[in-house]
Design a protein around this motif. Structure first.
Motif, PDB file in Angstrom:
ATOM      1  N   ASP A 111       0.826  -1.212   0.000  1.00 11.39           N
ATOM      2  CA  ASP A 111       0.000   0.000   0.000  1.00 11.39           C
ATOM      3  C   ASP A 111       0.857   1.257   0.000  1.00 11.39           C
ATOM      4  O   ASP A 111       0.374   2.348  -0.339  1.00 11.39           O
ATOM      5  CB  ASP A 111      -0.908   0.031   1.243  1.00 11.39           C
ATOM      6  N   PHE A 112       2.125   1.116   0.378  1.00 13.63           N
ATOM      7  CA  PHE A 112       2.999   2.283   0.517  1.00 13.63           C
ATOM      8  C   PHE A 112       4.197   2.235  -0.437  1.00 13.63           C
ATOM      9  O   PHE A 112       5.260   2.776  -0.135  1.00 13.63           O
ATOM     10  CB  PHE A 112       3.480   2.392   1.970  1.00 13.63           C
ATOM     11  N   GLU A 113       3.999   1.584  -1.582  1.00 13.92           N
ATOM     12  CA  GLU A 113       5.094   1.503  -2.560  1.00 13.92           C
ATOM     13  C   GLU A 113       5.522   2.878  -3.052  1.00 13.92           C
ATOM     14  O   GLU A 113       6.660   3.065  -3.509  1.00 13.92           O
ATOM     15  CB  GLU A 113       4.669   0.629  -3.747  1.00 13.92           C
ATOM     16  N   HIS A 114       4.614   3.841  -2.968  1.00 16.32           N
ATOM     17  CA  HIS A 114       4.919   5.198  -3.438  1.00 16.32           C
ATOM     18  C   HIS A 114       5.699   6.002  -2.401  1.00 16.32           C
ATOM     19  O   HIS A 114       6.175   7.112  -2.706  1.00 16.32           O
ATOM     20  CB  HIS A 114       3.623   5.942  -3.772  1.00 16.32           C
ATOM     21  N   ILE A 115       5.860   5.478  -1.200  1.00 11.40           N
ATOM     22  CA  ILE A 115       6.564   6.199  -0.136  1.00 11.40           C
ATOM     23  C   ILE A 115       8.053   5.876  -0.174  1.00 11.40           C
ATOM     24  O   ILE A 115       8.453   4.719  -0.231  1.00 11.40           O
ATOM     25  CB  ILE A 115       5.993   5.828   1.254  1.00 11.40           C
ATOM     26  N   ASP A 138       2.541   9.267   8.855  1.00 11.61           N
ATOM     27  CA  ASP A 138       2.566   8.283   9.941  1.00 11.61           C
ATOM     28  C   ASP A 138       3.320   7.017   9.546  1.00 11.61           C
ATOM     29  O   ASP A 138       3.987   6.404  10.384  1.00 11.61           O
ATOM     30  CB  ASP A 138       1.135   7.908  10.352  1.00 11.61           C
ATOM     31  N   VAL A 139       3.223   6.621   8.280  1.00  9.36           N
ATOM     32  CA  VAL A 139       3.916   5.392   7.884  1.00  9.36           C
ATOM     33  C   VAL A 139       5.433   5.585   7.923  1.00  9.36           C
ATOM     34  O   VAL A 139       6.171   4.673   8.289  1.00  9.36           O
ATOM     35  CB  VAL A 139       3.451   4.900   6.493  1.00  9.36           C
ATOM     36  N   GLU A 140       5.910   6.778   7.576  1.00  5.22           N
ATOM     37  CA  GLU A 140       7.347   7.058   7.687  1.00  5.22           C
ATOM     38  C   GLU A 140       7.773   7.057   9.152  1.00  5.22           C
ATOM     39  O   GLU A 140       8.846   6.545   9.499  1.00  5.22           O
ATOM     40  CB  GLU A 140       7.669   8.398   7.051  1.00  5.22           C
ATOM     41  N   LYS A 141       6.937   7.638  10.007  1.00  6.14           N
ATOM     42  CA  LYS A 141       7.244   7.670  11.434  1.00  6.14           C
ATOM     43  C   LYS A 141       7.285   6.257  12.017  1.00  6.14           C
ATOM     44  O   LYS A 141       8.180   5.923  12.797  1.00  6.14           O
ATOM     45  CB  LYS A 141       6.208   8.527  12.176  1.00  6.14           C
TER      46      LYS A 141
END
Length: 339
Positions: free
Chosen positions: A22-26, A60-63
């Protein structure tokens, strides 16, 4: 190779689940660099540590990534605690209340060791992740359950022996296990740091191959909640590294008549080459490769076949490249009368 009911149906308007894709773009580069800059920081002041890890990150996902990686990289597994708990589980196998009472007292000692020496077991990893997330205003919970490995909870769920986390990101719950991400125990006396990203925001069906929560809703998948426990093929840390979900045979133990074709299938969440797929039998220190056939590899769905021509019991292993990712026991009988 590293070692490691009637179920109620829940409706999830509030607990839809996700996975790392879900966070491949991050881009986690900034979070990873912050982890490196804070290597070795003390646990004496958790609010300060949480601030240092998350204050310069936007999402939040980076954190959560920074918190998770820091814990995995800076906290070590404690083999003394591991062995003590393992022994007590055996000693109190038939006294669950006695074990719970003992474990509640032991946790106090374990948390002191975590804060002082940065060594712990699964509960300590999960606790530290939860506390740092709370300070960073990220919703996170500790989940208790059954870890299934080559040694424990193999054929049935005998006792609760593990803890991990669920974290809420963008209104979805995600599964992560910092204990098994951080490394593994070798011969019961050494902790080997070996980060495994496969346990970070893991796809629920893959996670359930060796994680069974006490409260079934934390499977985060309706089909898993509805199903009864079965002794499925054993999986390993490498299974998560390669993002492999074994499909068939469905059970760890399978009986077949001689000369019957067995179909092995699995789902690959990452691209895999045909040449990297094999089926082997471990004989003492050597591995015998079986000549598989009819290999199909399309859109992440992989299947192949093999015929067992001789009677006996075969412990066979699915390999991806040089790593064993699933183990099966195939009992070959004389005729078609199966028991």
């Amino acid at each position: 190779m590293k070692v490691f009911i009637i179920i109620f149906v829940f409706i999830y308007s509030w607990t839809s689940s996700g996975q790392a894709s879900d966070f491949e773009h991050i881009d986690f580069t900034k979070a990873e660099n912050i982890v490196k800059l804070n290597k070795g920081k003390s646990l004496d002041n958790l609010p300060l540590l949480a601030h240092e890890l998350t204050s310069k990150l936007e999402t939040d996902v980076e954190k959560f990534r920074a918190i998770y990686r820091w814990v995995c990289e800076n906290i070590s597994g404690d083999y003394k605690q591991h062995n003590k708990v393992s022994k007590k589980l055996v000693d109190l196998k038939n006294d669950s209340l006695g074990y719970i009472k003992w474990n509640d007292e032991f946790k106090k000692e374990a948390f002191k060791t975590l804060l002082k020496d940065k060594k712990t077991m699964c509960t300590g990893y999960a606790y530290l992740i939860k506390e740092l997330c709370f300070i960073a205003n990220i919703e996170c919970k500790i989940i208790e359950g059954y870890a299934r490995s080559f040694e424990t909870n193999v054929e049935k769920l005998e006792y609760v022996n593990h803890s991990w986390n669920v974290v809420k990101l963008n209104n979805k719950w995600y599964l992560s296990d910092a204990t098994w991400s951080s490394g593994y125990m070798l011969n019961g006396y050494f902790f080997i740091k070996d980060y495994n990203d496969g346990y970070f925001l893991t796809e629920p069906i893959l996670f359930a191959k060796n994680h069974f929560p006490v409260h079934e809703k934390w499977f985060l998948n309706d089909s898993l909640i509805k199903n009864k426990f079965e002794a499925e093929p054993i999986v390993y840390g490498e299974t998560f590294k390669h993002q492999i979900i074994p499909k068939t045979p469905k059970k760890l133990y399978t009986s077949i008549p001689k000369n019957e074709e067995v179909v092995f299938t699995f789902q690959s969440l990452e691209k895999i080459e045909d040449k990297d797929i094999s089926l082997v039998q471990v004989l003492e220190k050597e591995q015998k490769a079986f000549k598989i056939y009819n290999l199909k590899n399309e859109n992440g769905k992989v299947s192949f076949k093999y015929i067992f021509k001789h009677r006996g019991t075969y412990d066979v292993h699915l390999k991806i490249k040089s790593d064993i990712v699933a183990s099966y026991s195939i009992k070959v009988l004389k005729n078609k009368t199966l028991h």
